[in-house]
Every structure is written in structure tokens, then in C-alpha cells.
Write a protein that holds these residues in place. Structure first.
Motif, PDB file in Angstrom:
ATOM      1  N   GLN A 176       0.752  -1.115  -0.091  1.00  0.00           N
ATOM      2  CA  GLN A 176       0.079   0.151  -0.002  1.00  0.00           C
ATOM      3  C   GLN A 176       0.909   1.554  -0.068  1.00  0.00           C
ATOM      4  OE1 GLN A 176      -2.656  -0.965   3.244  1.00  0.00           O
ATOM      5  NE2 GLN A 176      -4.152  -1.294   1.843  1.00  0.00           N
ATOM      6  N   GLY A 177       1.745   1.511  -0.905  1.00  0.00           N
ATOM      7  CA  GLY A 177       2.398   2.565  -1.173  1.00  0.00           C
ATOM      8  C   GLY A 177       3.703   2.826  -0.134  1.00  0.00           C
ATOM      9  N   LYS A 178       3.812   2.090   0.743  1.00  0.00           N
ATOM     10  CA  LYS A 178       4.907   2.192   1.815  1.00  0.00           C
ATOM     11  C   LYS A 178       5.955   1.328   1.893  1.00  0.00           C
ATOM     12  CE  LYS A 178       1.824   3.425   5.714  1.00  0.00           C
ATOM     13  NZ  LYS A 178       0.745   2.817   4.954  1.00  0.00           N
ATOM     14  N   GLY A 179       7.226   1.702   1.759  1.00  0.00           N
ATOM     15  CA  GLY A 179       8.564   0.988   1.642  1.00  0.00           C
ATOM     16  C   GLY A 179       9.039   0.575   2.930  1.00  0.00           C
ATOM     17  N   PRO A 180       9.884  -0.220   3.363  1.00  0.00           N
ATOM     18  CA  PRO A 180      10.699  -0.804   2.189  1.00  0.00           C
ATOM     19  C   PRO A 180      10.159  -2.410   1.753  1.00  0.00           C
ATOM     20  CG  PRO A 180      11.566  -1.263   4.534  1.00  0.00           C
ATOM     21  CD  PRO A 180      10.477  -0.429   4.746  1.00  0.00           C
ATOM     22  N   VAL A 210      13.352  -4.899  -4.598  1.00  0.00           N
ATOM     23  CA  VAL A 210      13.667  -4.060  -3.653  1.00  0.00           C
ATOM     24  C   VAL A 210      13.346  -2.819  -3.898  1.00  0.00           C
ATOM     25  CG1 VAL A 210      15.413  -3.005  -2.433  1.00  0.00           C
ATOM     26  CG2 VAL A 210      15.883  -5.510  -2.818  1.00  0.00           C
ATOM     27  N   VAL A 211      12.061  -1.954  -2.840  1.00  0.00           N
ATOM     28  CA  VAL A 211      11.783  -0.893  -3.180  1.00  0.00           C
ATOM     29  C   VAL A 211      11.904  -0.120  -2.003  1.00  0.00           C
ATOM     30  CG1 VAL A 211       9.894   0.713  -3.795  1.00  0.00           C
ATOM     31  CG2 VAL A 211      10.068  -1.477  -4.884  1.00  0.00           C
ATOM     32  N   ASP A 212      12.658   0.885  -1.838  1.00  0.00           N
ATOM     33  CA  ASP A 212      12.625   1.795  -0.651  1.00  0.00           C
ATOM     34  C   ASP A 212      13.148   3.320  -1.513  1.00  0.00           C
ATOM     35  OD1 ASP A 212      12.854   2.555   1.886  1.00  0.00           O
ATOM     36  OD2 ASP A 212      14.250   1.343   2.597  1.00  0.00           O
ATOM     37  N   GLU A 213      13.441   4.140  -0.261  1.00  0.00           N
ATOM     38  CA  GLU A 213      13.936   5.551  -0.769  1.00  0.00           C
ATOM     39  C   GLU A 213      15.467   5.179  -0.888  1.00  0.00           C
ATOM     40  OE1 GLU A 213      13.136   8.512   2.240  1.00  0.00           O
ATOM     41  OE2 GLU A 213      10.954   7.466   2.695  1.00  0.00           O
ATOM     42  N   PRO A 285       9.151   3.643 -13.418  1.00  0.00           N
ATOM     43  CA  PRO A 285       8.158   4.689 -12.538  1.00  0.00           C
ATOM     44  C   PRO A 285       6.785   4.447 -12.842  1.00  0.00           C
ATOM     45  CG  PRO A 285       9.941   5.949 -13.498  1.00  0.00           C
ATOM     46  CD  PRO A 285       9.966   4.559 -14.118  1.00  0.00           C
ATOM     47  N   ASN A 286       6.504   3.963 -13.894  1.00  0.00           N
ATOM     48  CA  ASN A 286       4.835   3.736 -14.049  1.00  0.00           C
ATOM     49  C   ASN A 286       4.522   2.292 -13.405  1.00  0.00           C
ATOM     50  OD1 ASN A 286       5.133   5.532 -16.153  1.00  0.00           O
ATOM     51  ND2 ASN A 286       4.598   4.233 -17.964  1.00  0.00           N
ATOM     52  N   VAL A 287       5.496   1.210 -13.275  1.00  0.00           N
ATOM     53  CA  VAL A 287       5.218   0.300 -12.507  1.00  0.00           C
ATOM     54  C   VAL A 287       4.901   0.538 -11.046  1.00  0.00           C
ATOM     55  CG1 VAL A 287       5.993  -1.842 -11.677  1.00  0.00           C
ATOM     56  CG2 VAL A 287       6.138  -1.369 -13.842  1.00  0.00           C
ATOM     57  N   LEU A 288       5.688   1.552 -10.433  1.00  0.00           N
ATOM     58  CA  LEU A 288       5.690   1.749  -9.146  1.00  0.00           C
ATOM     59  C   LEU A 288       4.351   2.610  -8.900  1.00  0.00           C
ATOM     60  CD1 LEU A 288       9.314   3.441  -8.391  1.00  0.00           C
ATOM     61  CD2 LEU A 288       8.294   1.386  -7.262  1.00  0.00           C
ATOM     62  N   GLU A 289       4.151   3.515  -9.781  1.00  0.00           N
ATOM     63  CA  GLU A 289       2.775   4.430  -9.711  1.00  0.00           C
ATOM     64  C   GLU A 289       1.635   3.360  -9.803  1.00  0.00           C
ATOM     65  OE1 GLU A 289       2.304   7.639  -8.987  1.00  0.00           O
ATOM     66  OE2 GLU A 289       4.574   8.240  -9.163  1.00  0.00           O
ATOM     67  N   MET A 290       1.362   2.504 -10.753  1.00  0.00           N
ATOM     68  CA  MET A 290       0.426   1.607 -10.958  1.00  0.00           C
ATOM     69  C   MET A 290       0.320   0.876  -9.741  1.00  0.00           C
ATOM     70  SD  MET A 290       0.080   0.221 -14.808  1.00  0.00           S
ATOM     71  CE  MET A 290       1.704   0.287 -15.117  1.00  0.00           C
ATOM     72  N   ALA A 291       1.339   0.418  -8.986  1.00  0.00           N
ATOM     73  CA  ALA A 291       1.072  -0.389  -7.991  1.00  0.00           C
ATOM     74  C   ALA A 291       0.934   0.507  -6.463  1.00  0.00           C
ATOM     75  CB  ALA A 291       2.325  -1.143  -7.464  1.00  0.00           C
ATOM     76  N   GLY A 292       0.844   1.805  -6.593  1.00  0.00           N
ATOM     77  CA  GLY A 292       0.265   2.862  -5.571  1.00  0.00           C
ATOM     78  C   GLY A 292       1.736   3.281  -4.829  1.00  0.00           C
ATOM     79  N   SER A 295       6.487   7.583  -7.100  1.00  0.00           N
ATOM     80  CA  SER A 295       7.878   7.308  -7.905  1.00  0.00           C
ATOM     81  C   SER A 295       8.768   8.382  -7.692  1.00  0.00           C
ATOM     82  CB  SER A 295       7.593   7.064  -9.325  1.00  0.00           C
ATOM     83  OG  SER A 295       7.040   8.066  -9.912  1.00  0.00           O
ATOM     84  N   LYS A 296       8.390   9.449  -6.983  1.00  0.00           N
ATOM     85  CA  LYS A 296       9.297  10.466  -6.652  1.00  0.00           C
ATOM     86  C   LYS A 296       9.872  10.438  -5.393  1.00  0.00           C
ATOM     87  CE  LYS A 296       7.410  14.218  -9.344  1.00  0.00           C
ATOM     88  NZ  LYS A 296       5.853  13.504  -9.575  1.00  0.00           N
ATOM     89  N   LYS A 297       9.346   9.609  -4.473  1.00  0.00           N
ATOM     90  CA  LYS A 297       9.774   9.226  -3.255  1.00  0.00           C
ATOM     91  C   LYS A 297      10.510   7.861  -3.205  1.00  0.00           C
ATOM     92  CE  LYS A 297       8.569   8.628   1.842  1.00  0.00           C
ATOM     93  NZ  LYS A 297       7.380   8.362   2.696  1.00  0.00           N
ATOM     94  N   TYR A 298      10.188   7.001  -3.979  1.00  0.00           N
ATOM     95  CA  TYR A 298      10.600   5.537  -3.997  1.00  0.00           C
ATOM     96  C   TYR A 298      11.161   5.382  -5.103  1.00  0.00           C
ATOM     97  CZ  TYR A 298       8.189   4.558   0.520  1.00  0.00           C
ATOM     98  OH  TYR A 298       7.577   4.796   1.379  1.00  0.00           O
ATOM     99  N   THR A 299      12.067   4.364  -5.097  1.00  0.00           N
ATOM    100  CA  THR A 299      12.848   3.845  -6.366  1.00  0.00           C
ATOM    101  C   THR A 299      12.977   2.637  -5.906  1.00  0.00           C
ATOM    102  OG1 THR A 299      15.125   4.523  -5.491  1.00  0.00           O
ATOM    103  CG2 THR A 299      14.303   5.938  -7.398  1.00  0.00           C
ATOM    104  N   GLY A 300      13.400   1.686  -7.031  1.00  0.00           N
ATOM    105  CA  GLY A 300      13.579   0.060  -6.654  1.00  0.00           C
ATOM    106  C   GLY A 300      14.388  -0.450  -7.470  1.00  0.00           C
ATOM    107  N   PHE A 301      14.953  -1.618  -7.545  1.00  0.00           N
ATOM    108  CA  PHE A 301      15.462  -2.737  -8.501  1.00  0.00           C
ATOM    109  C   PHE A 301      14.639  -3.929  -8.447  1.00  0.00           C
ATOM    110  CE2 PHE A 301      18.862  -3.395  -5.073  1.00  0.00           C
ATOM    111  CZ  PHE A 301      18.608  -4.775  -5.007  1.00  0.00           C
ATOM    112  N   ALA A 302      14.914  -4.640  -9.535  1.00  0.00           N
ATOM    113  CA  ALA A 302      14.547  -6.017  -9.841  1.00  0.00           C
ATOM    114  C   ALA A 302      15.169  -6.879 -10.511  1.00  0.00           C
ATOM    115  CB  ALA A 302      12.689  -5.905 -10.344  1.00  0.00           C
ATOM    116  N   PHE A 303      15.111  -8.160 -10.504  1.00  0.00           N
ATOM    117  CA  PHE A 303      15.897  -9.102 -11.221  1.00  0.00           C
ATOM    118  C   PHE A 303      14.998 -10.272 -11.543  1.00  0.00           C
ATOM    119  CE2 PHE A 303      17.266  -9.259  -6.948  1.00  0.00           C
ATOM    120  CZ  PHE A 303      17.417 -10.616  -6.589  1.00  0.00           C
TER     121      PHE A 303
END
Ligand code: PHE
Length: 338
Positions: A176-180, A210-213, A285-292, A295-303
């Protein structure tokens, strides 16, 4: 009579013969029974004497028989023990225990590594919605990149997931939009491929997210470096090549320096010194935004790691189909003892 009977008892060689002696002397038709039966004909003075004598003789014979019986029984047991003794020097029969499938071993090893770095294990359905498999990952309906992953559709909206990336979208939505957020997700995926030595319509991936600030590309690189060294040896290096996935930007393909030839060039790395290992990138950023997520506050990586590929390189398996044929001769080679 007594003497004769006692002698016969002595001579009895087994329980059967002993029983014959008992019947002959003490049985209903035996001489003692006969004597006792004939008591009525005797005079009153003789009767007690004869009775006492007959009883004495009977007692003596029957106690002798009892003793002999015990002796014979003991001998029989002894004989049985000797004949049926257990040879403790015989080697035991081997007990074949099962062992983990090579894919399970790779998954468990990768899980252990990431758990040690603070990740948790996430799961998602293999029968997935088009939305999570594609749309929530920045792949709208008409997107040409959908062709990259030949899909088994069940209905227009339901499909067999083509990768473990939908678990990214599902996990972020739960947060719900909260990291990490810090998860890996191992699982089966499906693609409409023709099976051959390097393709399987069902295979396994391990997704990482991983998604966090303040998560940066360098975090991704460092994490994958730890992974490569742990899986293939401390002297391994990794190399990032630019690539494209709709759900990451930038996207990279990650190679590990060849662990067969040590970088000198062999058939496994096709003489390049590098082996392609996985796809990764910074979460779009689109993926972050669609999931709530903001994207200005949070960034992340995936593999996304291909499990079969790792298992094949690690154990020198030359055909992916071995991993799915369930041939016990193949599977037996992967016992924990190395
Ligand atoms: N899902 C991609 C694939 O199946 C791999 C991947 C995962 C790429 C996560 C980037 C980030 O090929």
C-alpha cells in the motif's frame, strides 16, 4: 514296572517319544490305571496298601516324565538357537534415501543467501491475470513486447504466468505505497516454446524486488555481485549490458565471468569469457505508480534469475529436458554428498 517305566523315560529322545511313554504307563489303558481299577476286587486290608503303592509309582513316573520334558524342551530351544543364530558379520542391505531435485537445491541455496541479506520469500499464482502478468508491468494490451513472451492463454484475461514478475506488482500492491519492500519469489513459469535442449515450456525463475527510498543501480550491482560470487565462486565478476524490459528503466542483462575456462574462452561461454545469467533493472516509475507507490519518493530494483540455467551450468547438465524427465538415474546423481 516302575524300573522299566523310568528307564523308558530316560531313553525317550524327543517330546513325541516321551508322550508315547506317558500314554503307555499312565494312560487310561496303562498298567497303573488297570491296577487302580482292579482295587474293588481286593480285600479291605490290601486296598490301602495297594492304593498307596500304585500312587507312589504313578507319582514317581510322572515326576520323572516332567523333568525329562523340561530337559527335552530346553534342548529343543538350544538347538533352534544354534540353527537360527544371526550372523552379525553379514553386511546390511543399503537403504536408498531420496535426494533433492537439482532445481530445488538451487532455489534453496538462493533463498538462503537472500534471507541472510534480509529478504523475505513471496509467492504468487501460476495461473495469473493478464493485468498482473502484463498491464501492471507497463505492458498494455497492444504492446509489441508482449510477443517476447509467447503466452499460454486460458481466457482473454487469464493466462499461465510467463515470468515471476507479476509477483512484483502483487507484492507492491500489498504494501500500500509504503516501503521498504525486499522480497524474492521463486516459482514456475510457462511459455509457448518448443521443447529442445535449451527450451522448456515450463521452467523456473527467481524474482527479486527491492523498493525503498534512495535505492540505486549500484545497490542492484552490489547485490548481484554477492549473488554471483556466492553461487559460482569468490573469484567471479559480473558485467552489466544494456537491455530492454518494459517494467525496468534502465534495463540490463547481467553476465558472470566464465567459471569453466576462467575467462579464457571455452564452449560453455562460447569463447567470450562471459555467461549470460539474468535480466534486471531499476523498477519503471510507471510500475511503481500503478502499484500505488510515489515514484518521486521511492525507487527500486528488480531482477529475474533463470533457475534451470544456473543448475545446468553448476552441475554440467547439457539438456534442460533432463531436469523434467524424472529419470531416477539422473536424479540420483544429486545427493547432498559432493
Ligand atoms: N521478467 C523478465 C523475464 O522473464 C526478467 C526480469 C525480471 C527483468 C525483473 C527485469 C527485472 O525475462
Amino acid at each position: 514296572l516302575q524300573q522299566e517305566a523310568l528307564q523308558k523315560v530316560d531313553q525317550a529322545e524327543d517330546l513325541k517319544q516321551l508322550n508315547e511313554v506317558r500314554v503307555a504307563y499312565l494312560g487310561k489303558k496303562g498298567p497303573i490305571t488297570e491296577v487302580l481299577r482292579g482295587m474293588g476286587k481286593l480285600s479291605p486290608e490290601e486296598r490301602p496298601k495297594m492304593g498307596a503303592l500304585a500312587n507312589e509309582v504313578r507319582e514317581s513316573i510322572s515326576s520323572k516324565i516332567e523333568a525329562k520334558q523340561a530337559e527335552l524342551e530346553e534342548a529343543a530351544i538350544q538347538k533352534q538357537l544354534e540353527e537360527q543364530s544371526i550372523d552379525v558379520t553379514l553386511p546390511g542391505r543399503p537403504i536408498y534415501s531420496g535426494n533433492h531435485h537439482p532445481l530445488t537445491r538451487v532455489v534453496e541455496e538462493v533463498e538462503d543467501l537472500f534471507i541472510s541479506m534480509g529478504y523475505t520469500i513471496a509467492e504468487g499464482p501460476e495461473v495469473e491475470q493478464d493485468y498482473y502478468n502484463f498491464e501492471a508491468l507497463n505492458l498494455p494490451k497492444d504492446h509489441p513486447a508482449r510477443d517476447m513472451q509467447d503466452t499460454f492463454y486460458i481466457t482473454e484475461e487469464i493466462l499461465m504466468r510467463t515470468h515471476t514478475s507479476p509477483v512484483q506488482a502483487r507484492t507492491m500492491k500489498k504494501h500500500q505505497g509504503k516501503g521498504p519492500v525486499k522480497i524474492i519469489c521463486p516459482g514456475k513459469v510457462y511459455r509457448r516454446d518448443h521443447d529442445d535442449a535449451t527450451h522448456s515450456h515450463q521452467f523456473m525463475q527467481i524474482e527479486g524486488l527491492v523498493v525503498d527510498e534512495n535505492i540505486r543501480m549500484s545497490d542492484l550491482k552490489g547485490t548481484l555481485e554477492v549473488f554471483a560470487k556466492k553461487m559460482f565462486g569468490e573469484d567471479r565478476e559480473i558485467r552489466l549490458r544494456p537491455s530492454f524490459f518494459p517494467f525496468t528503466e534502465p534495463s540490463v542483462e547481467v553476465d558472470v565471468s566464465c567459471f569453466s575456462c576462467g575467462g579464457k574462452g571455452c564452449s560453455i561461454c562460447k569463447k567470450t569469457g562471459w555467461i549470460e545469467m539474468l535480466g534486471a533493472g531499476m523498477v519503471h516509475p510507471n510500475v511503481l505508480e500503478m502499484a500505488g507507490f510515489d515514484s518521486k519518493k521511492y525507487t527500486g530494483f528488480a531482477f529475474g534469475i533463470g533457475v534451470e540455467r544456473i543448475a545446468m551450468l553448476r552441475y554440467g547438465i547439457d539438456d534442460i529436458r533432463h531436469l523434467y524427465a524424472n529419470d531416477i538415474r539422473f536424479l540420483k546423481q544429486f545427493s547432498r554428498v559432493e
